[in-house]
Design an enzyme around this catalytic site. Structure first.
Site, PDB file in Angstrom:
ATOM      1  N   CYS A   1      19.991 -13.222 -35.292  1.00  0.00           N
ATOM      2  CA  CYS A   1      19.021 -13.215 -36.392  1.00  0.00           C
ATOM      3  C   CYS A   1      18.342 -11.857 -36.535  1.00  0.00           C
ATOM      4  CB  CYS A   1      18.010 -14.337 -36.197  1.00  0.00           C
ATOM      5  SG  CYS A   1      18.798 -15.968 -36.309  1.00  0.00           S
TER       6      CYS A   1
ATOM      7  N   HIS B   1      21.115 -20.891 -37.646  1.00  0.00           N
ATOM      8  CA  HIS B   1      19.801 -20.697 -37.048  1.00  0.00           C
ATOM      9  C   HIS B   1      18.740 -20.802 -38.136  1.00  0.00           C
ATOM     10  CE1 HIS B   1      21.224 -18.443 -33.193  1.00  0.00           C
ATOM     11  NE2 HIS B   1      22.064 -19.419 -33.530  1.00  0.00           N
TER      12      HIS B   1
ATOM     13  N   SER C   1      10.684 -15.885 -31.472  1.00  0.00           N
ATOM     14  CA  SER C   1      11.267 -14.539 -31.495  1.00  0.00           C
ATOM     15  C   SER C   1      12.740 -14.627 -31.875  1.00  0.00           C
ATOM     16  CB  SER C   1      11.109 -13.893 -30.114  1.00  0.00           C
ATOM     17  OG  SER C   1      11.722 -12.626 -30.075  1.00  0.00           O
TER      18      SER C   1
ATOM     19  N   GLU D   1      16.418 -18.706 -39.179  1.00  0.00           N
ATOM     20  CA  GLU D   1      16.331 -17.536 -40.053  1.00  0.00           C
ATOM     21  C   GLU D   1      17.509 -17.496 -41.027  1.00  0.00           C
ATOM     22  OE1 GLU D   1      14.405 -16.492 -36.073  1.00  0.00           O
ATOM     23  OE2 GLU D   1      16.163 -17.606 -36.752  1.00  0.00           O
TER      24      GLU D   1
ATOM     25  N   CYS E   1      16.632 -14.282 -32.148  1.00  0.00           N
ATOM     26  CA  CYS E   1      17.727 -13.927 -31.242  1.00  0.00           C
ATOM     27  C   CYS E   1      18.422 -12.671 -31.779  1.00  0.00           C
ATOM     28  CB  CYS E   1      18.715 -15.097 -31.138  1.00  0.00           C
ATOM     29  SG  CYS E   1      19.644 -15.382 -32.663  1.00  0.00           S
TER      30      CYS E   1
END
Length: 149
Positions: A86, A56, A81, A58, A83
């Site tokens: 993360c 991901h 935002s 992040e 998940c």
């Protein structure tokens, strides 16, 4: 954190999201900044490109930052935002603040993070919203895969 600084840092994450989209991936970008404002790492969602479900945005930014003695005082900036995966990374490593471009297309774990002392700044950025809405419209199956549906 003031809005001007947050929006400046968000620009780094947006550039990463655009890069991911240009590579045929999911347009989510992130950046990790140190307590002194130094850019520690940046990255974008690479699930498609790397055939790696854990990559991901992040996670990519976090890995690019390399080992830090501590993550206290750092800021994760993300176009979307985070998940639960993360959000767990933020909590696990004690990242102090998360700046979020938007939560209109996906409302992840940022309320939970706030409940656990992480400072949350939600910018409701129209460019982030527009980029994700267009992607979701054109790539519904891939988006559903990304969010685990």
């Amino acid at each position: 954190m003031d809005q001007a600084q947050a929006r400046s840092w968000l620009a780094t994450a947006v550039a990463e999201a655009r890069a991911g989209l240009a590579e045929g991936g999911i347009p989510i970008g992130a950046a990790l900044y140190g307590s002194d404002g130094t850019l520690l790492g940046r990255g974008h969602n690479r699930r498609v490109q790397d055939d790696d479900p854990s990559m991901h945005a992040e996670t990519s930014a976090f890995r690019a930052a390399g080992r830090q003695r501590s993550y206290r005082g750092t800021t994760m900036v993300t176009t979307l935002s985070p998940c639960w995966y993360c959000s767990g990374l933020v909590r696990q490593f004690g990242i102090s603040r998360v700046v979020i471009g938007e939560a209109a297309t996906f409302h992840g774990g940022h309320d939970w993070l706030a409940e656990h002392g992480v400072e949350i700044l939600l910018l409701d950025d129209p460019e982030c919203v527009g980029m994700m809405r267009a992607f979701i419209k054109d790539n519904q199956a891939l988006w559903n895969e990304d969010i685990g549906e």
